[in-house]
Design an enzyme around this catalytic site. Structure first.
Site, PDB file in Angstrom:
ATOM      1  N   LEU A  92      18.862  33.073  29.968  1.00 43.42           N
ATOM      2  CA  LEU A  92      18.067  33.858  30.915  1.00 43.42           C
ATOM      3  C   LEU A  92      19.368  33.814  31.870  1.00 43.42           C
ATOM      4  CD1 LEU A  92      14.498  32.636  31.173  1.00 43.42           C
ATOM      5  CD2 LEU A  92      15.312  34.653  30.167  1.00 43.42           C
ATOM      6  N   HIS A 108      13.189  20.780  25.632  1.00 44.74           N
ATOM      7  CA  HIS A 108      14.652  20.705  24.857  1.00 44.74           C
ATOM      8  C   HIS A 108      14.295  19.393  23.893  1.00 44.74           C
ATOM      9  CE1 HIS A 108      18.626  21.249  24.326  1.00 44.74           C
ATOM     10  NE2 HIS A 108      18.786  20.129  24.623  1.00 44.74           N
TER      11      HIS A 108
HETATM   12  C1  GAR Z   1      11.732  22.986  19.450  1.00 45.55           C
HETATM   13  O1  GAR Z   1      12.391  21.910  18.809  1.00 45.55           O
HETATM   14  C2  GAR Z   1      12.227  23.075  20.759  1.00 45.55           C
HETATM   15  O2  GAR Z   1      12.591  21.710  21.587  1.00 45.55           O
HETATM   16  C3  GAR Z   1      13.740  23.807  20.553  1.00 45.55           C
HETATM   17  O3  GAR Z   1      13.264  24.657  19.659  1.00 45.55           O
HETATM   18  C4  GAR Z   1      12.228  24.329  18.841  1.00 45.55           C
HETATM   19  C5  GAR Z   1      11.475  25.211  18.898  1.00 45.55           C
HETATM   20  O4  GAR Z   1      10.132  24.914  17.877  1.00 45.55           O
HETATM   21  N1  GAR Z   1      14.227  24.413  21.723  1.00 45.55           N
HETATM   22  C6  GAR Z   1      15.512  24.422  21.897  1.00 45.55           C
HETATM   23  O5  GAR Z   1      16.355  23.856  21.339  1.00 45.55           O
HETATM   24  C7  GAR Z   1      15.900  24.982  23.181  1.00 45.55           C
HETATM   25  N2  GAR Z   1      17.243  24.738  23.518  1.00 45.55           N
HETATM   26  P1  GAR Z   1       8.690  25.973  17.903  1.00 45.55           P
HETATM   27  O6  GAR Z   1       9.288  27.259  17.681  1.00 45.55           O
HETATM   28  O7  GAR Z   1       8.245  25.267  16.563  1.00 45.55           O
HETATM   29  O8  GAR Z   1       8.086  25.429  18.974  1.00 45.55           O
END
Ligand code: GAR
Length: 186
Positions: A92, A108
């Site tokens: 963002l 995260h």
């Molecule tokens: C999760 O592991 C979250 O922590 C990560 O993406 C995945 C989404 O899973 N986020 C990042 O890496 C942000 N930098 P989901 O779509 O099943 O909730």
């Protein structure tokens, strides 16, 4: 709880965290009500929860100034005052974050401040770390650097690989994300 905080969840993929947040939002004790799902990806699996739970969705694939203006408009129309990023793979703008200062949180998959950015599990394994985890934090202008709300640490085993780690960390994410929201508004 009366007068729940109208909330939008931003996703790009599977939306398993989104599902957990919706489940929280359906409980009496929840301080938030999820009424909008924003996705950067029209094929995001998580969009199915928009149908299942009858929550409005808005897909915006482009990533330019105009797109953020469109998102802001949607948030305004829907009277959104709180944003949860849940696997949203876009950064963002500073202006957007300023607009919602202290009202955007993110999950995260690492023990921040360690392993900001992408491919956290791969980097953690390459560095032979003994522990990893997940973090819910406020979104600030610097990537993955805002104030930490909750964190969960897990042990890494010799047999772990990216897939196994992702699965175990994700299970913990599902627990701490709703807890973090309850903590913020308690
Ligand atoms: C999760 O592991 C979250 O922590 C990560 O993406 C995945 C989404 O899973 N986020 C990042 O890496 C942000 N930098 P989901 O779509 O099943 O909730």
């Amino acid at each position: 709880m009366e007068n729940k905080i109208l909330t939008a969840v931003f996703i790009s993929g599977k939306g398993t965290n989104l599902k957990k947040l919706i489940q929280l939002s359906k409980t009496k004790k929840s301080p938030i009500k999820i009424c909008l799902i924003i996705s950067s990806n029209s094929k995001a699996e998580g969009l199915k929860y928009s149908i299942k739970y009858k929550i409005k969705k808005y897909v915006i694939k482009k990533n330019d100034k105009d797109s953020e203006i469109k998102i802001l408009k949607k948030l305004e129309i829907n009277k959104i005052s709180f944003i949860c990023l849940a696997g949203y793979m876009r950064i963002l703008s500073k202006k957007f974050i300023k607009n919602f200062k202290g009202k955007i949180i993110n999950i995260h998959p690492s023990l921040l401040p360690k392993y900001k950015g992408l491919n956290t599990h791969r980097r953690v394994l390459e560095n032979n770390e003994l522990y990893t985890g997940c973090t819910v934090h406020f979104v600030s202008r610097k990537l993955d650097s805002g104030k930490i709300i909750l964190q969960k640490k897990i042990k890494i085993y010799k047999k772990d690989n990216i897939k196994k780690l992702n699965k175990r960390v994700l299970l913990e994410e599902h627990k701490i994300y709703p807890k973090a929201i309850l903590k913020i508004f308690s």
